[in-house]
Write a protein that holds these residues in place. Sequence first.
Motif, PDB file in Angstrom:
ATOM      1  N   ASP A  21       0.828  -1.211   0.000  1.00  0.00           N
ATOM      2  CA  ASP A  21       0.000   0.000   0.000  1.00  0.00           C
ATOM      3  C   ASP A  21       0.856   1.253   0.000  1.00  0.00           C
ATOM      4  O   ASP A  21       1.650   1.484   0.910  1.00  0.00           O
ATOM      5  CB  ASP A  21      -0.930   0.012   1.218  1.00  0.00           C
ATOM      6  CG  ASP A  21      -1.910  -1.147   1.227  1.00  0.00           C
ATOM      7  OD1 ASP A  21      -2.483  -1.430   0.166  1.00  0.00           O
ATOM      8  OD2 ASP A  21      -2.092  -1.762   2.290  1.00  0.00           O
ATOM      9  N   THR A  27      -3.588   2.480  -3.105  1.00  0.00           N
ATOM     10  CA  THR A  27      -4.812   1.829  -2.641  1.00  0.00           C
ATOM     11  C   THR A  27      -5.686   2.757  -1.787  1.00  0.00           C
ATOM     12  O   THR A  27      -6.665   2.305  -1.198  1.00  0.00           O
ATOM     13  CB  THR A  27      -4.461   0.570  -1.812  1.00  0.00           C
ATOM     14  OG1 THR A  27      -3.608   0.969  -0.727  1.00  0.00           O
ATOM     15  CG2 THR A  27      -3.761  -0.482  -2.659  1.00  0.00           C
ATOM     16  N   HIS A  31      -9.173   1.483  -0.019  1.00  0.00           N
ATOM     17  CA  HIS A  31      -9.223   1.314   1.437  1.00  0.00           C
ATOM     18  C   HIS A  31     -10.187   2.309   2.078  1.00  0.00           C
ATOM     19  O   HIS A  31     -10.952   1.939   2.969  1.00  0.00           O
ATOM     20  CB  HIS A  31      -7.828   1.455   2.051  1.00  0.00           C
ATOM     21  CG  HIS A  31      -7.002   0.222   1.940  1.00  0.00           C
ATOM     22  ND1 HIS A  31      -7.324  -0.962   2.558  1.00  0.00           N
ATOM     23  CD2 HIS A  31      -5.852  -0.013   1.265  1.00  0.00           C
ATOM     24  CE1 HIS A  31      -6.417  -1.869   2.286  1.00  0.00           C
ATOM     25  NE2 HIS A  31      -5.503  -1.318   1.488  1.00  0.00           N
ATOM     26  N   THR A  34     -13.679   1.135   1.484  1.00  0.00           N
ATOM     27  CA  THR A  34     -13.947  -0.060   2.295  1.00  0.00           C
ATOM     28  C   THR A  34     -14.193   0.321   3.750  1.00  0.00           C
ATOM     29  O   THR A  34     -15.168  -0.132   4.358  1.00  0.00           O
ATOM     30  CB  THR A  34     -12.774  -1.051   2.193  1.00  0.00           C
ATOM     31  OG1 THR A  34     -12.623  -1.439   0.829  1.00  0.00           O
ATOM     32  CG2 THR A  34     -13.015  -2.289   3.047  1.00  0.00           C
ATOM     33  N   ARG A  59      -4.659  -1.192  10.837  1.00  0.00           N
ATOM     34  CA  ARG A  59      -6.114  -1.099  11.010  1.00  0.00           C
ATOM     35  C   ARG A  59      -6.453  -0.825  12.475  1.00  0.00           C
ATOM     36  O   ARG A  59      -7.254   0.042  12.791  1.00  0.00           O
ATOM     37  CB  ARG A  59      -6.780  -2.397  10.539  1.00  0.00           C
ATOM     38  CG  ARG A  59      -8.298  -2.395  10.712  1.00  0.00           C
ATOM     39  CD  ARG A  59      -8.926  -3.771  10.486  1.00  0.00           C
ATOM     40  NE  ARG A  59      -8.485  -4.700  11.509  1.00  0.00           N
ATOM     41  CZ  ARG A  59      -7.684  -5.747  11.281  1.00  0.00           C
ATOM     42  NH1 ARG A  59      -7.261  -6.018  10.091  1.00  0.00           N
ATOM     43  NH2 ARG A  59      -7.309  -6.529  12.287  1.00  0.00           N
ATOM     44  N   SER A  83     -14.086  -6.673   6.192  1.00  0.00           N
ATOM     45  CA  SER A  83     -13.401  -5.800   5.228  1.00  0.00           C
ATOM     46  C   SER A  83     -12.984  -6.464   3.915  1.00  0.00           C
ATOM     47  O   SER A  83     -13.186  -5.875   2.850  1.00  0.00           O
ATOM     48  CB  SER A  83     -12.180  -5.152   5.879  1.00  0.00           C
ATOM     49  OG  SER A  83     -12.583  -4.251   6.874  1.00  0.00           O
ATOM     50  N   PHE A  87     -13.615  -4.938   0.264  1.00  0.00           N
ATOM     51  CA  PHE A  87     -12.459  -4.393  -0.447  1.00  0.00           C
ATOM     52  C   PHE A  87     -12.459  -4.816  -1.917  1.00  0.00           C
ATOM     53  O   PHE A  87     -12.179  -4.000  -2.796  1.00  0.00           O
ATOM     54  CB  PHE A  87     -11.170  -4.851   0.238  1.00  0.00           C
ATOM     55  CG  PHE A  87      -9.922  -4.271  -0.348  1.00  0.00           C
ATOM     56  CD1 PHE A  87      -9.545  -2.975  -0.061  1.00  0.00           C
ATOM     57  CD2 PHE A  87      -9.110  -5.033  -1.177  1.00  0.00           C
ATOM     58  CE1 PHE A  87      -8.378  -2.430  -0.594  1.00  0.00           C
ATOM     59  CE2 PHE A  87      -7.949  -4.505  -1.711  1.00  0.00           C
ATOM     60  CZ  PHE A  87      -7.589  -3.203  -1.422  1.00  0.00           C
ATOM     61  N   GLY A 119      -0.901  -5.538   5.736  1.00  0.00           N
ATOM     62  CA  GLY A 119      -2.292  -5.744   5.327  1.00  0.00           C
ATOM     63  C   GLY A 119      -2.701  -7.203   5.411  1.00  0.00           C
ATOM     64  O   GLY A 119      -1.869  -8.100   5.574  1.00  0.00           O
ATOM     65  N   SER A 127      -4.842  -6.399  -4.349  1.00  0.00           N
ATOM     66  CA  SER A 127      -4.179  -5.179  -4.824  1.00  0.00           C
ATOM     67  C   SER A 127      -3.116  -5.507  -5.866  1.00  0.00           C
ATOM     68  O   SER A 127      -3.032  -4.855  -6.917  1.00  0.00           O
ATOM     69  CB  SER A 127      -3.530  -4.435  -3.650  1.00  0.00           C
ATOM     70  OG  SER A 127      -4.507  -4.009  -2.736  1.00  0.00           O
TER      71      SER A 127
END
Length: 162
Positions: A21, A27, A31, A34, A59, A83, A87, A119, A127
Motif C-alpha cells: 500500500d 490503494t 481502502h 472499504t 487497522r 473488510s 475491499f 495488510g 491489490s
Amino acid sequence: MSSPEVPVIGDHVQALIFDCDGTLADTFAAHYRTFREVLAAYAVEFQAEFYAARVGLSRRQLLNELEADQGIAIDDEDIRLRSPAMFVNHVEAIRAVPFTADFVHRHEGRLKLGVASAGQRSMVEASLRAIGLIDRFDTVVTIEDTGVPKPAPDLFLKAAAN
C-alpha cells in the motif's frame, strides 16, 4: 517536475522487498471506500481527511484513533472479518505506482522480489492482482504470517528468509 532518480542496485544485492500500500499500489481510494462502508454499521462518519492524515497506520491503530475521535467502541475483529469482501468491490480504484512498478519490472528475473505488508493477505493479493504484479514476486508476507505489524521488522525479516 523532474522524474525521481532510479536507484542503482549493486551487485551484492540479492533481493528487493517492497511494501504494498502506497509503495507498489495506490490503494487509498479502495481502502477509504472499504472503511467507510464497513464502519457504516457503527454509525461512524468516516471522513477522507481523517483517513488521509493516518495513512500508514495499522487497522487497529486507525480504529483506536477513530474511537478516541468519535467516542465510540469499534470491534476490530468484526472489521477484520468483514473488510476483505468489501475491499474486492473497490479494486477498480487501485492504481500501480508507476515508478515502483517499473522498478519491479526492471529487476524481475535478476533479483528475488518480495512483498512485506501489514495488510490482510486477501487484500494485499487483490491489490497486486489489480495492478498486474501478483506473479512478479517470489514471496508475499502479510500480517497473518507474523502477527506483528510495522514498524517492527518481523514482516521484512520473514520475507527475506523466504
